[in-house]
Write a protein that holds these residues in place. Structure first.
Motif, PDB file in Angstrom:
ATOM      1  N   ASN A 127       0.745  -1.242   0.122  1.00 51.13           N
ATOM      2  CA  ASN A 127       0.038   0.030  -0.048  1.00 51.13           C
ATOM      3  C   ASN A 127       0.917   1.350  -0.211  1.00 51.13           C
ATOM      4  O   ASN A 127       0.535   2.197  -0.423  1.00 51.13           O
ATOM      5  N   GLY A 128       2.026   1.149   0.858  1.00 50.84           N
ATOM      6  CA  GLY A 128       2.859   2.138   0.822  1.00 50.84           C
ATOM      7  C   GLY A 128       3.458   2.605  -0.673  1.00 50.84           C
ATOM      8  O   GLY A 128       3.534   3.731  -1.157  1.00 50.84           O
ATOM      9  N   LEU A 129       3.940   1.521  -1.377  1.00 45.93           N
ATOM     10  CA  LEU A 129       4.296   1.784  -2.732  1.00 45.93           C
ATOM     11  C   LEU A 129       3.166   2.266  -3.608  1.00 45.93           C
ATOM     12  O   LEU A 129       3.548   2.971  -4.612  1.00 45.93           O
ATOM     13  N   GLY A 130       2.062   1.838  -3.475  1.00 45.28           N
ATOM     14  CA  GLY A 130       0.930   2.407  -4.276  1.00 45.28           C
ATOM     15  C   GLY A 130       0.609   3.856  -4.040  1.00 45.28           C
ATOM     16  O   GLY A 130       0.055   4.390  -4.902  1.00 45.28           O
ATOM     17  N   LEU A 131       1.082   4.184  -3.173  1.00 41.96           N
ATOM     18  CA  LEU A 131       1.097   5.747  -2.814  1.00 41.96           C
ATOM     19  C   LEU A 131       2.171   6.610  -3.358  1.00 41.96           C
ATOM     20  O   LEU A 131       2.250   7.821  -3.032  1.00 41.96           O
ATOM     21  N   SER A 132       2.998   5.981  -4.381  1.00 44.49           N
ATOM     22  CA  SER A 132       4.277   6.719  -4.697  1.00 44.49           C
ATOM     23  C   SER A 132       3.857   7.966  -5.209  1.00 44.49           C
ATOM     24  O   SER A 132       4.837   8.889  -5.180  1.00 44.49           O
ATOM     25  N   HIS A 133       2.920   8.190  -5.995  1.00 45.61           N
ATOM     26  CA  HIS A 133       2.663   9.485  -6.676  1.00 45.61           C
ATOM     27  C   HIS A 133       2.322  10.584  -5.473  1.00 45.61           C
ATOM     28  O   HIS A 133       2.675  11.745  -5.572  1.00 45.61           O
ATOM     29  N   VAL A 134       1.950  10.227  -4.355  1.00 45.97           N
ATOM     30  CA  VAL A 134       1.635  11.138  -3.458  1.00 45.97           C
ATOM     31  C   VAL A 134       3.019  11.406  -2.500  1.00 45.97           C
ATOM     32  O   VAL A 134       3.429  12.703  -2.358  1.00 45.97           O
ATOM     33  N   TRP A 135       3.788  10.291  -2.200  1.00 44.12           N
ATOM     34  CA  TRP A 135       4.993  10.805  -1.441  1.00 44.12           C
ATOM     35  C   TRP A 135       6.013  11.468  -2.282  1.00 44.12           C
ATOM     36  O   TRP A 135       6.893  12.042  -1.787  1.00 44.12           O
ATOM     37  N   VAL A 136       5.958  10.997  -3.386  1.00 42.54           N
ATOM     38  CA  VAL A 136       7.051  11.699  -4.427  1.00 42.54           C
ATOM     39  C   VAL A 136       6.667  13.297  -4.522  1.00 42.54           C
ATOM     40  O   VAL A 136       7.597  14.027  -4.229  1.00 42.54           O
ATOM     41  N   HIS A 137       5.548  13.521  -4.532  1.00 42.80           N
ATOM     42  CA  HIS A 137       5.051  14.930  -4.457  1.00 42.80           C
ATOM     43  C   HIS A 137       5.270  15.563  -3.394  1.00 42.80           C
ATOM     44  O   HIS A 137       5.783  16.653  -3.194  1.00 42.80           O
ATOM     45  N   GLN A 138       5.025  14.941  -2.237  1.00 42.94           N
ATOM     46  CA  GLN A 138       5.220  15.569  -0.764  1.00 42.94           C
ATOM     47  C   GLN A 138       6.698  15.691  -0.458  1.00 42.94           C
ATOM     48  O   GLN A 138       7.117  16.734  -0.129  1.00 42.94           O
ATOM     49  N   ALA A 139       7.579  14.650  -0.918  1.00 46.39           N
ATOM     50  CA  ALA A 139       8.834  14.955  -0.747  1.00 46.39           C
ATOM     51  C   ALA A 139       9.548  16.157  -1.509  1.00 46.39           C
ATOM     52  O   ALA A 139      10.226  16.943  -1.064  1.00 46.39           O
ATOM     53  N   TYR A 140       9.066  16.272  -2.785  1.00 43.09           N
ATOM     54  CA  TYR A 140       9.732  17.444  -3.619  1.00 43.09           C
ATOM     55  C   TYR A 140       8.962  18.623  -2.963  1.00 43.09           C
ATOM     56  O   TYR A 140       9.742  19.796  -2.741  1.00 43.09           O
ATOM     57  N   HIS A 141       7.837  18.578  -2.520  1.00 36.30           N
ATOM     58  CA  HIS A 141       7.092  20.111  -1.845  1.00 36.30           C
ATOM     59  C   HIS A 141       7.900  20.202  -0.529  1.00 36.30           C
ATOM     60  O   HIS A 141       8.316  21.563  -0.426  1.00 36.30           O
ATOM     61  N   ALA A 142       8.112  19.313   0.249  1.00 40.52           N
ATOM     62  CA  ALA A 142       8.901  19.589   1.522  1.00 40.52           C
ATOM     63  C   ALA A 142      10.075  20.301   1.261  1.00 40.52           C
ATOM     64  O   ALA A 142      10.710  21.341   1.975  1.00 40.52           O
TER      65      ALA A 142
END
Length: 263
Positions: A14-29
């Protein structure tokens, strides 16, 4: 335990399935941190460049190395070390730092690990661009060796597994949050970044042979310099990664459901 193991792997999936979210959040941070500054994200690499040049001048003079030899080794070492030391430097905050989200939302726990590791990787890529600009400036640029790909795979696997373990221990035992970053500073000196293993002899070679970060450092740094990493580095990096996988399989399934109560 089989049920707990299944839930742990479901969490991972499930964590891998949210890659589009954590990639965006990492860049935004990263981008948000330097918002409204003049130099913007150049501040990320400024400290690395200044430290590398200073250390190359000082240690290059001490060890009798030319600047074109010392600077690539030290700069590649610093940018690599900043990433691979993540389980000790920033990994302990992965759960505690997101305690509000963990308590109030049903995110997979691995999501927070992936986001933090992704953020570290973005910083590595940013520093990598500056590294090659500096190498071109001093005339020491080299084409990366192909072994950097398996080296990065070992590094990412180790970062994800060990960060999960250190994040859990930091949530359960709060002193770990302060102890592990201290160890990251200690390993900065004990790991061959400013010096080379060939400069040691006798019992001091244990700093290389039993240093879990040495292997991960060399399987990335040497390819960046266009060289093949030594066999010993591959062995140590593989052992570090395998131990991380074992630690993840032991601790994460058994304690995953306790994380919300710890944070």
């Amino acid at each position: 335990m089989s049920g707990a193991m299944g839930k742990a792997f479901a969490d991972l999936s499930n964590g891998l399935g949210l890659s589009h979210v954590w990639v965006h959040q990492a860049y935004h941070a990263i981008s948000a941190k330097y918002k409204r500054t003049v130099l913007g994200s150049l501040w990320i690499s400024g400290a690395m460049v200044a430290s590398s040049v200073s250390m190359a001048i000082v240690f290059g003079g001490i060890f009798g190395q030319d600047l074109k030899v010392a600077l690539p080794l030290i700069m590649a070492g610093l940018l690599t070390y900043a990433m691979i030391v993540f389980p000790l430097s920033e990994g302990p905050e992965a759960f505690v730092g997101n305690s509000t989200i963990i308590v109030n939302h049903a995110y997979p726990f691995t999501y927070f690990i992936f986001e933090a590791v992704c953020r570290s990787f973005f910083i590595f890529l940013h520093n990598l661009v500056v590294f090659y600009i500096m190498m071109a400036f001093i005339g020491s640029i080299a084409v990366p060796h192909w072994t950097i790909l398996p080296g990065l795979m070992l590094a990412f696997t180790s970062m994800i597994t060990w960060s999960t373990v250190t994040a859990m221990f930091a949530a359960r035992f709060r002193d770990v949050r302060f102890m592990l970053p201290f160890l990251s500073s200690l390993f900065l000196v004990l790991t061959p970044i400013f010096w080379q293993p060939s400069m040691l002899s006798g019992w001091r070679l244990a700093l290389v042979h039993y240093n879990p970060l040495y292997g991960l450092l060399e399987v990335i740094r040497m390819p960046l310099l266009g060289q093949m990493p030594p066999t010993e580095a591959w062995i140590i990096a593989s052992i570090t990664t395998v131990l991380g996988l074992v630690a993840w399989l032991v601790f994460f399934p058994a304690n995953r459901r306790r994380i919300p109560f710890w944070v």
